[in-house]
Design a protein around this motif. Structure first.
Motif, mmCIF file in Angstrom:
data_model
loop_
_atom_site.group_PDB
_atom_site.id
_atom_site.type_symbol
_atom_site.label_atom_id
_atom_site.label_comp_id
_atom_site.label_asym_id
_atom_site.label_seq_id
_atom_site.Cartn_x
_atom_site.Cartn_y
_atom_site.Cartn_z
ATOM 1 N N PHE A 96 0.854 -1.246 -0.345
ATOM 2 C CA PHE A 96 0.077 -0.267 -0.407
ATOM 3 C C PHE A 96 0.926 1.499 -0.117
ATOM 4 C CE2 PHE A 96 -2.322 3.390 2.179
ATOM 5 C CZ PHE A 96 -3.327 3.242 1.790
ATOM 6 N N SER B 158 1.113 4.237 -2.747
ATOM 7 C CA SER B 158 0.421 5.872 -1.904
ATOM 8 C C SER B 158 2.013 6.584 -2.372
ATOM 9 C CB SER B 158 0.477 5.498 -0.276
ATOM 10 O OG SER B 158 0.508 7.401 -0.322
ATOM 11 N N GLU C 192 -5.350 -6.132 -1.719
ATOM 12 C CA GLU C 192 -5.048 -4.668 -2.252
ATOM 13 C C GLU C 192 -5.924 -4.572 -3.271
ATOM 14 O OE1 GLU C 192 -1.868 -6.590 -5.007
ATOM 15 O OE2 GLU C 192 -1.565 -4.726 -5.180
ATOM 16 N N ALA D 297 -7.304 -1.987 -1.180
ATOM 17 C CA ALA D 297 -6.684 -1.173 -0.358
ATOM 18 C C ALA D 297 -6.741 0.345 -2.027
ATOM 19 C CB ALA D 297 -5.231 -1.788 -0.353
#
Lengths: 302, 258
Positions: free
Chosen positions: A48, A52, A89, A92
């Motif tokens: 993640f 990001s 995933e 996320a």
């Protein structure tokens, strides 16, 4: 982190941008932002975190493109194939997108006095892809963002979300056939130009440069129709590590290549077929109906 | 004026790059000539190739050469075709967006027949070649492909987007005739129809000639996962170059979105 950030260039980089800019720069660049997960693995952080940081890199890259005077950018954010990843995933990634779109919209709320950054830069955001595959809340946010920025004309950011080029082409064929079926078009109107007009990207010029990071050398079902005369640049760097130097190198490569691609473009244009009023009208109606379905999404209760 | 100063620097940069590039290409062609003279000349070049490719992780089943802006060398393309047979590649396609290669198919045929008597029998001329009807008396039956045959195709610009336009037209006719409905049209249907039309699997590897990486308009539908590698020039291509590119391809890993 916002969608557009203040320029991070130091004076040497700024000088180089000035120099490169004095030559021809592409009017439209497409990116495949690959390598977020490999970056996370390499640096021993969670997936993640990689995604990001990838988003932050996108914001930075958009600023560089503004600095370079590139008015349109298309990025591959999420492929339909990516739904095959682990549920965790995918969730996320959806969460991250939701956050970013909310952020984008709230920037407006914050600044009742000054116009928010996106509007100030005149950024028009368009999401291309099969939105019906996305969760309802994200669809609504996307619709809001697109409607909010739809009249901005200075710069364009196209985000490919739940997108593959094959799905886009299949959808274009279906749209064209249904047009002929209900007599809005005649069989002779079915041309290359018509199919281009039925793509999600129908209002954009084709990208002149495609940059893929992470060292992979394939297109992964991205803008296959639109890049047929584009210069392709494969950068051997993971997306979160992409720097202004990589971008400048890609543009230099483009400056050394574009003249050689002009004959291909001309041949491609020749094959477009003639444009008539019916095709133009069909295109206008299609754009209107797409806007209407966005409005509907916007007003739908989440 | 500041603008012109930047422009001067820009011009200098590009002159410098052109010079570097020129030296590089002279060096490369010199090395190539030296290689040819000093010659580790291979007697049994086909055996050499088959032995080598065994070491690679994977071999493409469909290889494309995108000629790009180079003038066509029929002899060298014939070499690539013959080497591909030795490497176990079943489909080779040559693409030039001008359509010159298509027009001069006979030259390629001639170059191939000069190059090899033995392998010539193993070449199946694809649906997209004029020779298809002349030579292939048996053709491929029901898509059954015998592994040692090489299917050769020649494509030009109009085979790409043009094929999709043609397909759309025929779908329109089917819908109007009531043989199907608009909702039947999806990715799988289009893929199936185009495959039937072209009679080729999607290419796994495309070699583009020259310095400019582009698809040059090559079959947009079929290249969704094709790997693109640079072949400096197809003129005087050596077995070594060919094997190096196949080796590079062998190292490519695909995750298919996962």
């Amino acid at each position: 982190m916002s969608w557009i950030r203040a320029s991070t260039l130091n004076w040497i980089q700024f000088l180089c941008v000035k120099i490169i800019k004095s030559g021809r720069v592409p009017k439209h660049i497409a990116f495949i932002m690959d390598g977020n997960r490999r970056y996370a693995q390499k640096n021993n952080v969670r997936k993640f975190e990689g995604h990001s940081q990838g988003f932050d890199k996108l914001a930075e890259t958009l600023q560089w493109c503004l600095d370079l005077g590139i008015p349109e950018v298309t990025v591959y954010a999420f492929s339909i194939e990516n739904f095959k990843r682990s549920q965790e995933e995918v969730d996320a990634l959806m969460e991250l997108s939701q956050q970013k779109f909310e952020r984008l919209l709230s920037e407006k709320m914050f600044c009742c006095f000054a116009r928010d950054k996106l509007m100030e830069h005149g950024v028009c955001i368009r999401v291309i892809g099969n939105l019906s595959l996305l969760p309802q809340n994200i669809r609504k946010l996307i619709a809001q963002a697109m409607i909010l920025t739809k009249d901005n004309k200075k710069t364009f950011l196209n985000v490919a979300f739940a997108y593959t080029a094959r799905e886009e082409m299949a959808q274009a064929v279906r749209t064209a056939v249904s047009g002929v079926e209900r007599d809005a078009l005649q069989l002779s109107d079915v041309t290359q130009q018509l199919l281009s007009n039925c793509l999600y990207t129908s209002t954009s010029p084709d990208p002149e440069l495609l940059i893929r990071t992470s060292g992979e050398v394939r297109l992964s079902d991205y803008l296959l129709w639109q890049v047929s005369c584009s210069c392709i640049y494969f950068a051997d760097v993971l997306w979160p590590e992409f720097s202004i130097w990589h971008l400048l190198a890609a543009i230099i490569k483009y400056q050394r290549s574009y003249a050689q691609l002009v004959p291909v473009q001309q041949a491609d244009e020749m094959a477009n077929g003639c444009l008539n009023e019916r095709i133009s009208l069909f295109h206008t109606c299609l754009a209107a109906s797409r806007l209407a379905s966005l409005e509907e999404l916007n007003h739908a209760v989440a | 004026m500041t603008f012109s100063l930047f422009r001067v620097l820009w011009t200098l940069l590009h002159v410098f790059l052109t010079a570097v590039h020129f030296i590089e290409s002279v060096w490369n062609s010199l090395r190539r000539k030296l290689d040819l003279v000093s010659k580790n000349y291979v007697d049994d070049e086909l055996g050499f190739i088959s032995r080598h490719v065994k070491l690679f992780n994977k071999i493409p089943s469909h290889l494309v050469v995108i000629v790009g802006n180079e003038t066509i060398s029929y002899r060298d393309l014939a070499n690539v075709a013959v080497w591909s047979i030795a490497a176990g590649i079943s489909f080779v396609s040559f693409y030039d967006h001008h359509g010159i290669l298509k027009k001069n198919e006979a030259e390629l045929l001639k170059a191939l027949s000069e190059k090899t008597k033995a392998q010539f029998e193993n070449i199946v001329w694809g649906k997209r070649t004029k020779t298809h009807g002349l030579i292939n008396k048996n053709g491929t039956k029901n898509g059954v492909v015998s592994s040692h045959k090489l299917h050769l195709n020649i494509f030009s610009l109009s085979d790409g987007k043009g094929a999709l336009v043609k397909l759309t037209k025929s779908l329109c006719q089917s819908v109007i005739a009531g043989q199907m409905t608009v909702t039947d049209i999806n990715q799988d249907l289009i893929d199936e129809k185009l495959r039937a039309e072209m009679d080729i699997p999607d290419p796994e590897l495309a070699l583009y000639c020259g310095d400019v990486c582009s698809t040059y308009g090559f079959l947009p539908w079929q290249i969704h996962v094709t790997e693109f590698l640079q072949l400096q020039s197809h003129h005087n291509i050596q077995i070594k170059d060919f094997l190096l590119l196949l080796k590079k391809y062998g190292k490519c890993v695909q995750r298919h979105g996962k």
